[in-house]
Design an enzyme around this catalytic site. Structure first.
Site, mmCIF file in Angstrom:
data_model
loop_
_atom_site.group_PDB
_atom_site.id
_atom_site.type_symbol
_atom_site.label_atom_id
_atom_site.label_comp_id
_atom_site.label_asym_id
_atom_site.label_seq_id
_atom_site.Cartn_x
_atom_site.Cartn_y
_atom_site.Cartn_z
ATOM 1 N N HIS A 32 37.532 94.302 22.829
ATOM 2 C CA HIS A 32 38.142 95.507 22.238
ATOM 3 C C HIS A 32 37.229 96.724 22.391
ATOM 4 C CE1 HIS A 32 41.752 93.615 20.567
ATOM 5 N NE2 HIS A 32 40.978 92.543 20.438
ATOM 6 N N GLY A 118 49.863 83.116 27.624
ATOM 7 C CA GLY A 118 49.565 83.354 26.210
ATOM 8 C C GLY A 118 48.271 82.715 25.739
ATOM 9 N N GLY A 120 45.261 84.018 26.528
ATOM 10 C CA GLY A 120 44.211 85.039 26.527
ATOM 11 C C GLY A 120 43.430 85.065 27.834
ATOM 12 N N LEU A 121 44.023 84.512 28.905
ATOM 13 C CA LEU A 121 43.332 84.487 30.202
ATOM 14 C C LEU A 121 43.894 85.539 31.162
ATOM 15 C CD1 LEU A 121 42.981 80.637 30.740
ATOM 16 C CD2 LEU A 121 41.375 82.243 29.736
ATOM 17 N N ASP A 169 41.064 93.726 31.966
ATOM 18 C CA ASP A 169 41.700 92.575 32.610
ATOM 19 C C ASP A 169 42.059 92.874 34.066
ATOM 20 O OD1 ASP A 169 41.511 91.767 30.019
ATOM 21 O OD2 ASP A 169 43.658 91.846 29.607
HETATM 22 C C1 GLA Z 1 43.353 92.348 26.053
HETATM 23 C C2 GLA Z 1 43.507 93.705 26.742
HETATM 24 C C3 GLA Z 1 42.156 94.222 27.238
HETATM 25 C C4 GLA Z 1 41.099 94.181 26.150
HETATM 26 C C5 GLA Z 1 41.109 92.827 25.443
HETATM 27 C C6 GLA Z 1 40.185 92.801 24.254
HETATM 28 O O1 GLA Z 1 42.969 91.370 26.967
HETATM 29 O O2 GLA Z 1 44.406 93.618 27.815
HETATM 30 O O3 GLA Z 1 42.300 95.519 27.765
HETATM 31 O O4 GLA Z 1 41.287 95.234 25.238
HETATM 32 O O5 GLA Z 1 42.393 92.442 25.012
HETATM 33 O O6 GLA Z 1 38.875 92.933 24.657
#
Ligand code: GLA
Length: 377
Positions: A32, A118, A120-121, A169
């Protein structure tokens, strides 16, 4: 996967397609922070989205999502926007290229992948990066530079998918290189590759299988909190804030915004501390910072959930060097830096205890840092 995609293309369309792929990502630390102009430390992984694509000489896109067993056909004008979530990523990328003066014609495509959804990858960033890379190659002679490719993916999230994300990302998915993490300064966009071969340790992800869907999560609200605090401080982003500055405006901001900003300011320094520690080969410090990040994400930033805190506790009890929530939060994985000799014991304990508590097994993914977007054929 490649053969399945090529075979399906041959059954559904005509001609010889080109094959492209792009990768999911991990982030060692710096969560974040991207939309706050701070530092992130991601790398691409060996889980990918792959697509067979061939221009079809029309102004229509015919797309098959192999793993979902779905198809969609749509045009390239705004009023042609498809409704299926996965098709909106492809449409959004095409529109964002056009908005920047780039060319996109109709094409046929079949795509699939092995990035768990879903978790977080960043499966969505991988999908965007795969298509933006391909459309740059097929229609624009690779004239769009790599940073712009990442920004096109990010704008797709903002304008077509409802997630006001940062750049991490898409950056990782486009720029990733085998065996290397990247420290990106999200204010200047300068970055450095860091070879990552933690001798004696392994990186392992434990997926809670609590579905993480940033669109319906309070992700955008977290970003708004940060922007409010930056506005109260009279600065562009929290990158330019420190704890003393935050204390000075404490009375003018909500208690919630205060703790959100406190996390972000601390996280900025943790990334730099981890980079230093890595260059000294000091994995104990890297791990300690990862635990600090987890605490901050859980208590101050409030993006954890019971299952992720449970996994973090197990890691700590097993003596795992570092462990934390990875990515946006609200479900998904923990990332764990584990000594080789502890690996089997940790995985066994995490799986057994998690299943006992929540009635389903977490998934375990070993991480190999790999290449990002590329043309395979
Ligand atoms: C998601 C968002 C990124 C980043 C992360 C947290 O993956 O797409 O831009 O903000 O959350 O670090």
């Amino acid at each position: 996967m490649k053969n399945l995609i090529i075979n399906r293309f041959a059954q559904t369309f005509t001609g010889e397609p080109c094959i492209y792929s792009s990768a999911g990502r991990v982030n060692l630390i710096g969560e974040h922070t991207d939309y706050n102009g701070g530092f992130v430390f991601p790398g691409a992984i060996d889980k990918v989205i792959m697509a067979a694509i061939r221009p079809n000489g029309t102004d229509r896109i015919n797309a098959v999502a192999l793993d979902l067993g779905e198809e969609a056909t749509f045009g390239l004008e705004e009023e042609d926007a498809p409704t299926a979530g996965w098709a909106r990523y492809i449409f959004g990328v095409a529109r964002e290229i056009q908005k920047r003066g780039g060319k996109v014609g109709g094409f046929d495509t079949v795509f699939g992948g092995n990035i768990p959804l879903g978790a977080g990858l960043s499966s969505s960033a991988a999908l965007e990066s795969c298509f933006v890379y391909a459309l740059n190659d097929l229609f624009n002679d690779n004239s769009i530079d790599k940073f712009e490719l990442a920004r096109i993916g990010q704008s797709t999230e903002h304008n077509y998918c409802g997630v006001n994300c940062g750049i991490m990302d898409q950056f990782a998915s486009i720029f990733g290189q085998e065996g290397k993490l990247m420290r990106l300064d999200c204010r200047s966009m300068e970055f450095e590759y860091y070879p990552f071969n933690p001798e004696g340790y392994r990186l392992v992800l434990v997926d809670s299988r609590v579905k993480h869907e940033l669109k319906d999560s309070p992700y955008n609200k977290r970003r708004e909190s940060c922007e409010r605090v930056a506005a109260a401080l009279g600065i562009k982003t929290l990158r330019d804030a420190d704890m003393a500055m935050l204390e000075a405006v404490k009375g003018d901001i909500s208690a919630e915004d205060y703790v959100r900003a406190r996390f972000v300011i601390g996280e900025k320094d943790r990334v730099l501390a981890v980079c230093d520690a890595l260059s000294r080969g000091d994995y104990e410090t890297v791990g300690a910072k990862m635990y600090e990040t987890h605490q901050g994400l859980s208590h101050d930033y409030d993006v954890s959930c019971e299952e992720l805190d449970f996994l973090n506790d197990i890691a700590r009890r097993c003596g795992v060097t570092g462990s934390r929530i990875m990515g946006g939060g609200f479900g998904g994985c923990t990332i764990n830096l584990v000594k080789n000799e502890l690996y089997d014991e940790f995985v066994k304990t995490a799986v057994t205890e998690f299943e006992k508590q929540y009635g389903h097994k977490p998934e375990i993914y070993d991480v190999v840092i790999s290449n990002g977007a590329q043309k395979l054929k």
